[in-house]
Scaffold this active site. Structure first.
Site, PDB file in Angstrom:
ATOM      1  N   ASP A   1       4.607   7.840   1.358  1.00 20.73           N
ATOM      2  CA  ASP A   1       4.389   7.437   2.750  1.00 20.73           C
ATOM      3  C   ASP A   1       5.669   7.410   3.564  1.00 20.73           C
ATOM      4  O   ASP A   1       6.277   6.378   3.793  1.00 20.73           O
ATOM      5  CB  ASP A   1       3.644   6.098   2.841  1.00 20.73           C
TER       6      ASP A   1
ATOM      7  N   ASP B   1       0.828  -1.209   0.000  1.00 21.16           N
ATOM      8  CA  ASP B   1       0.000   0.000   0.000  1.00 21.16           C
ATOM      9  C   ASP B   1       0.862   1.258   0.000  1.00 21.16           C
ATOM     10  O   ASP B   1       0.357   2.359  -0.204  1.00 21.16           O
ATOM     11  CB  ASP B   1      -0.942   0.020   1.213  1.00 21.16           C
TER      12      ASP B   1
HETATM   13  P1  AMP Z   1       0.747   3.714   6.942  1.00 22.17           P
HETATM   14  O1  AMP Z   1       1.518   2.908   7.935  1.00 22.17           O
HETATM   15  O2  AMP Z   1       0.827   5.198   7.175  1.00 22.17           O
HETATM   16  O3  AMP Z   1       1.039   3.335   5.546  1.00 22.17           O
HETATM   17  O4  AMP Z   1      -0.787   3.360   7.209  1.00 22.17           O
HETATM   18  C1  AMP Z   1      -1.296   2.074   7.087  1.00 22.17           C
HETATM   19  C2  AMP Z   1      -2.797   2.112   7.239  1.00 22.17           C
HETATM   20  O5  AMP Z   1      -3.147   2.549   8.556  1.00 22.17           O
HETATM   21  C3  AMP Z   1      -3.525   3.042   6.281  1.00 22.17           C
HETATM   22  O6  AMP Z   1      -4.765   2.459   5.966  1.00 22.17           O
HETATM   23  C4  AMP Z   1      -3.719   4.277   7.115  1.00 22.17           C
HETATM   24  O7  AMP Z   1      -4.790   5.069   6.671  1.00 22.17           O
HETATM   25  C5  AMP Z   1      -4.001   3.676   8.479  1.00 22.17           C
HETATM   26  N1  AMP Z   1      -3.687   4.598   9.573  1.00 22.17           N
HETATM   27  C6  AMP Z   1      -2.457   4.998  10.008  1.00 22.17           C
HETATM   28  N2  AMP Z   1      -2.567   5.835  11.054  1.00 22.17           N
HETATM   29  C7  AMP Z   1      -3.891   5.994  11.305  1.00 22.17           C
HETATM   30  C8  AMP Z   1      -4.661   6.742  12.256  1.00 22.17           C
HETATM   31  N3  AMP Z   1      -4.071   7.506  13.183  1.00 22.17           N
HETATM   32  N4  AMP Z   1      -6.012   6.639  12.187  1.00 22.17           N
HETATM   33  C9  AMP Z   1      -6.609   5.867  11.275  1.00 22.17           C
HETATM   34  N5  AMP Z   1      -5.956   5.138  10.360  1.00 22.17           N
HETATM   35  C10 AMP Z   1      -4.605   5.201  10.360  1.00 22.17           C
HETATM   36 MG    MG Z   2       0.484   3.922   3.863  1.00 22.76          MG
END
Ligand code: AMP
Ligand code: MG
Length: 487
Positions: A267, A257
């Site tokens: 990201d 993702d």
């Molecule tokens: P990431 O690690 O930033 O790539 O995020 C992985 C997933 O977790 C994605 O679907 C993000 O939207 C979700 N996500 C990360 N942080 C949060 C948060 N504080 N609240 C809701 N969803 C989150």
């Molecule tokens: Mg992400």
């Protein structure tokens, strides 16, 4: 004479919504949740100008309201995007849990850019999360993404960071913030995995056609456009990963993702740059197996691209075994592609213009020496010409080989030095500098170190002596550095 020339269109929001035209399963309309006390703390004026945005964008009080989602720009149609992804090898349904797309700004060049608020509140994809982001990590994404851009590495950009006046609950309570992210799109390998998981061939094809039109229009005319699309995505990723390796960049969370179809770096979580050279370097506190270690990145990218190719199988060929053959051949070509970009990059870093078979060994032997001596990766390359008197027999031998190799090209030593200075940055977002800048901002509300660092990182190839404290490696040389995902 009129003040404004007819050829220069007035700077304004010009938002379109092509992604929203995809089938409903790809998005959900979602409004940002207003925050208590928005304040603009970082604003990227050159980027705003390049996007053709209004020049008064940074003026209070509207500015902060705009960059937290308290107020929407004209023409915005906010939505959260659906996607899936393999996180550390495990498949999960994800989606924008805290990011909201406002629309696509059409720049004066005609290019289309996603404008996204990261940390804008709950969405239908928030799962257990709070939809919010902390100030430190958003400033970190701003600094590092803009540094990558200045290093000419394809990346999403950062337009603004606004603090929210609210606290987010992490391990400790932290100040909250919203990042305005600019991307050539937010289509991910995970978007295709989401489409494939729906068992809806029409939706998958719509997504592929959309991605082709938006990022690879040249493949539409190919005999097999989806095969050409796969090859084009693989080719851009090979170039991207090679650039990460050459810059000493460790992404840290290369889940599917977090791999953009556009070929941009996306990201910025636990990412960081190497100080002392060690191919096994892992910065992220959650990467226990070293899955995304520095030297593993080409392999991780290839694994992700294999997942991408799998989603395209129904489009590659009506016969499954033929589709598989096409996909496998494409994926197997990745390591050699990435390696050839990497070698071409090392030639530049060594000041070489022509090619010789010994060049790969010359580069690898220097890396081995750096590893052995825990030499600083960035500093060693930038100051290679000054290191001849080093009292180290291994290095002295290497230096002789390199000096001899430089004589086997027609270009002058000065031209070679110029080539090296243009390929070897003096200034990268060094971990100790980034941490100090973020701590001053998040703990003391002092944004001056952040702004000074951002200004230095905008000119990464400037002479190191212009800002010695920013170009110097940390002392002691290899402080173990850890980054946290709790963003
Ligand atoms: P990431 O690690 O930033 O790539 O995020 C992985 C997933 O977790 C994605 O679907 C993000 O939207 C979700 N996500 C990360 N942080 C949060 C948060 N504080 N609240 C809701 N969803 C989150
Ligand atoms: Mg992400």
């Amino acid at each position: 004479m009129s003040a404004s020339s007819p050829s220069a269109p007035a700077a304004r929001w010009q938002l379109e919504h092509s992604y929203a035209q995809l089938p409903d399963l790809f998005h959900t309309r979602t409004l940002p949740s207003p925050v208590r006390h928005p304040q603009l703390v970082a604003f990227n004026a050159p980027l705003a100008a390049a996007l053709g945005l209004p020049s008064d964008l940074a003026a209070p009080p509207a500015n902060a309201a705009l960059f937290t989602g308290n107020q929407l720009p004209p023409g915005a149609q906010p939505l959260a995007q659906a996607y899936a992804g393999h996180q550390f090898g495990h498949f999960a349904v994800l989606g924008d849990g805290r990011a909201i797309l406002l629309g696509e700004q059409i720049a004066p060049t005609g290019q289309r850019f996603d404008i996204q608020l990261k940390g804008a509140g709950l969405t239908p994809f928030s799962r257990g999360g709070d939809g919010r982001a902390a100030l430190g990590p958003m400033l970190r994404e701003y600094l590092i993404s803009e540094a990558m851009h200045a290093l000419a590495i394809p990346t999403t950009r950062s337009l603004a960071v606004a603090s929210t006046g609210e606290t987010v609950a992490r391990r400790h309570p932290l100040p909250g913030a919203v990042l305005t992210r600019v991307a050539s799109s937010h289509l991910r390998v995970g978007t295709f995995q989401w489409a494939a998981a729906q068992g809806d061939p029409a939706a998958l094809q719509a997504l592929a056609d959309y991605a082709i039109q938006r990022h690879y229009p040249e493949v539409a005319a190919a005999e097999n456009p989806y095969h050409a699309f796969l090859l084009a995505v693989i080719s851009r990723q090979a170039a991207l990963i090679a650039q990460w390796m050459l810059a000493g960049f460790v992404h840290g969370v290369m889940n599917t993702d977090n791999m953009a179809i556009s070929g941009e770096t996306i990201d910025y979580g636990p990412c960081a740059f190497l100080d002392a050279y060690d191919p096994a370097t892992v910065f992220s506190s959650i990467d226990h197996q070293g899955r995304y270690a520095y030297a593993q990145q080409p392999l991780a990218a290839q694994w992700n691209l294999a997942r991408f190719a799998e989603t395209l199988l129904p489009l590659l060929h009506p016969q499954e075994n033929q589709a598989l053959e096409l996909a496998q051949a494409a994926i197997q070509a990745f390591p050699a592609l990435a390696q050839s970009h990497r070698l071409a990059g090392f030639r530049k870093k060594l000041g070489l213009f022509n090619e010789a078979t010994e060049d790969a060994a010359l580069a690898e032997d220097l890396l081995s020496w750096m590893h052995l001596r825990q030499a600083d990766y960035t500093h060693t390359f930038r100051t290679l010409h000054l290191l001849a008197p080093l009292p180290d027999p291994t290095f002295a031998l290497w230096h002789q080989r390199w000096a001899a190799r430089l004589t086997r090209q027609p270009q002058s030593p000065a031209a070679s030095q110029q080539r090296r200075d243009a390929a070897n940055p003096a200034f990268i977002p060094r971990n100790h500098l980034v941490e100090a800048a973020l701590a001053a901002a998040a703990d003391q509300g002092d944004f001056a170190p952040f702004h000074r660092l951002a200004a230095v990182l905008a000119q990464p190839f400037a002479p190191p002596e212009t800002h010695p404290t920013y170009s110097a490696p940390p002392t002691p040389p290899s402080c173990p550095y850890q980054t946290f995902c709790g963003t």
